[in-house]
Design an enzyme around this catalytic site. Sequence first.
Site, short mmCIF file in Angstrom:
data_model
loop_
_atom_site.label_atom_id
_atom_site.label_comp_id
_atom_site.label_asym_id
_atom_site.label_seq_id
_atom_site.Cartn_x
_atom_site.Cartn_y
_atom_site.Cartn_z
N GLY A 1 63.54 65.38 42.99
CA GLY A 1 63.79 65.73 41.59
C GLY A 1 65.25 65.56 41.18
O GLY A 1 65.56 65.50 39.99
N LEU B 1 67.26 62.99 41.35
CA LEU B 1 67.58 61.73 40.67
C LEU B 1 66.98 61.63 39.27
O LEU B 1 67.22 60.65 38.56
CB LEU B 1 67.14 60.53 41.53
CG LEU B 1 68.03 60.24 42.75
CD1 LEU B 1 67.35 59.24 43.69
CD2 LEU B 1 69.39 59.71 42.30
N THR B 2 66.20 62.63 38.87
CA THR B 2 65.67 62.60 37.50
C THR B 2 66.80 62.88 36.50
O THR B 2 66.67 62.58 35.32
CB THR B 2 64.58 63.67 37.28
OG1 THR B 2 65.18 64.98 37.42
CG2 THR B 2 63.44 63.53 38.28
N LYS C 1 67.70 65.89 35.68
CA LYS C 1 67.49 67.17 34.97
C LYS C 1 68.21 68.34 35.65
O LYS C 1 68.34 69.40 35.05
CB LYS C 1 66.00 67.46 34.83
CG LYS C 1 65.29 67.78 36.13
CD LYS C 1 63.80 68.02 35.89
CE LYS C 1 63.06 68.23 37.19
NZ LYS C 1 61.64 68.47 37.01
N TYR D 1 50.31 69.93 54.22
CA TYR D 1 50.75 70.28 52.87
C TYR D 1 49.92 71.45 52.33
O TYR D 1 48.70 71.32 52.15
CB TYR D 1 50.65 69.08 51.91
CG TYR D 1 51.58 67.92 52.23
CD1 TYR D 1 52.65 68.07 53.12
CD2 TYR D 1 51.41 66.68 51.64
CE1 TYR D 1 53.51 67.02 53.40
CE2 TYR D 1 52.27 65.63 51.92
CZ TYR D 1 53.30 65.81 52.81
OH TYR D 1 54.15 64.75 53.10
N SER E 1 60.25 60.94 49.02
CA SER E 1 61.31 61.57 48.22
C SER E 1 62.15 60.52 47.47
O SER E 1 63.38 60.58 47.49
CB SER E 1 62.21 62.46 49.10
OG SER E 1 61.45 63.45 49.75
N PRO E 2 61.49 59.58 46.78
CA PRO E 2 62.25 58.51 46.11
C PRO E 2 63.07 59.03 44.93
O PRO E 2 64.00 58.36 44.48
CB PRO E 2 61.16 57.54 45.63
CG PRO E 2 59.95 58.41 45.45
CD PRO E 2 60.03 59.45 46.55
#
Length: 312
Positions: A212, A214-215, A217, A62, A207-208
């Site tokens: 991003g 599933l937020t 936005k 990372y 990646s639950p």
Amino acid sequence: MNNAISNETRFLHAVEMGLGAWAWGDRVVWQYGIGYTDNDIRQAFQASLAEGIHFIDTAEIYGSGRSERLTGQFLKETDQPVMVATKFFPLPWRLTKNSLPAALKHSLGRLGLETVDLYQIHWPTPLLSPETMMEGMVLCVERGLARTVGVSNFDQSQMLRAYSTLARHKIPLASNQVHYSLLNRWVEKNGLLDRCRELGVRLIAYSPLEMGILTGKYTHDNPPPGTRGVKYAAELRKIGPLMKLMTAIGQDHGGKSNSQVALNWVICKGALPIPGAKNADQAHQNAGALGWKLTGAEVARLEAMSDEVLRS
Ligand SMILES: NC(=O)c1ccc[n+]([C@@H]2O[C@H](COP(=O)([O-])OP(=O)(O)OC[C@H]3O[C@@H](n4cnc5c(N)ncnc54)[C@H](OP(=O)(O)O)[C@@H]3O)[C@@H](O)[C@H]2O)c1
């Protein structure tokens, strides 16, 4: 089985949620440096600890080590206990079991630690068998460099080979970290989730929040920046009904956000979500997935809608 090690391994079963650190230093997917700074990341770390989240997931690749270095810096700045997981990446020149303790020593140097709580194989590879990788993991445990051992992105057969190799050394396989969210339920369908339960291997869900998506936005007209916009173009066209249902269910729980519903669903499935957070606000938000539970009927409604979206 060595009781000391087996008890140690259970620590993961008591962890409800963790914090993912992929975006901490990554420019390729996450545009590190644009829209969030090291200080935002520090605050995400501190907010998570303040919320009682003490498990952090990073990896040597990372940000080419930056995520581990930032984590190490933040660890020095707190006196709270933090459990740290990192990962070995099977680069093509790493061809022997000795590559594992060698790589882990570099990770520990960046993290400023003597031992990591969980050392995981990032991805399986045809170049190094699960057996050889686990022999390397045994060295890491025996040398006191890793407290417990996990794998990531291993299918059932690879996981069983890893499990059996470790068992010969009386070391349990602590976890398998895989993609799992309301928009990716492959581990339910291919039996991996059930197999993990049977074996006592903790399934860590990466990646639950579907990076991003599933937020709620992001939309088709307002996609996430960079490669995520391309990757999720098709999903963004069809997730509207799922987003609406998540919002309605969240309302019934006193105004929980879509992110909190998405993470709570993962927890209800018996997995350990490790959402990424780039700032304090996201970390606080995500922690709001704890302390309550979706009902069985709500879980079923979410899954029926998720099936519909995934089929469409
Ligand atoms: N083992 C593996 O192969 C593997 C693969 C992938 C991930 N992982 C691990 O899993 C962790 C989590 O996965 P992920 O980072 O891919 O995706 P994720 O947790 O599904 O989504 C994280 C992203 O969503 C946005 N976000 C998070 N919380 C939010 C909130 N409350 N409100 C609004 N936006 C929010 C942020 O990005 P924006 O603000 O930019 O939208 C954040 O970076 C990683 O950090 C890593 O530790 C492992």
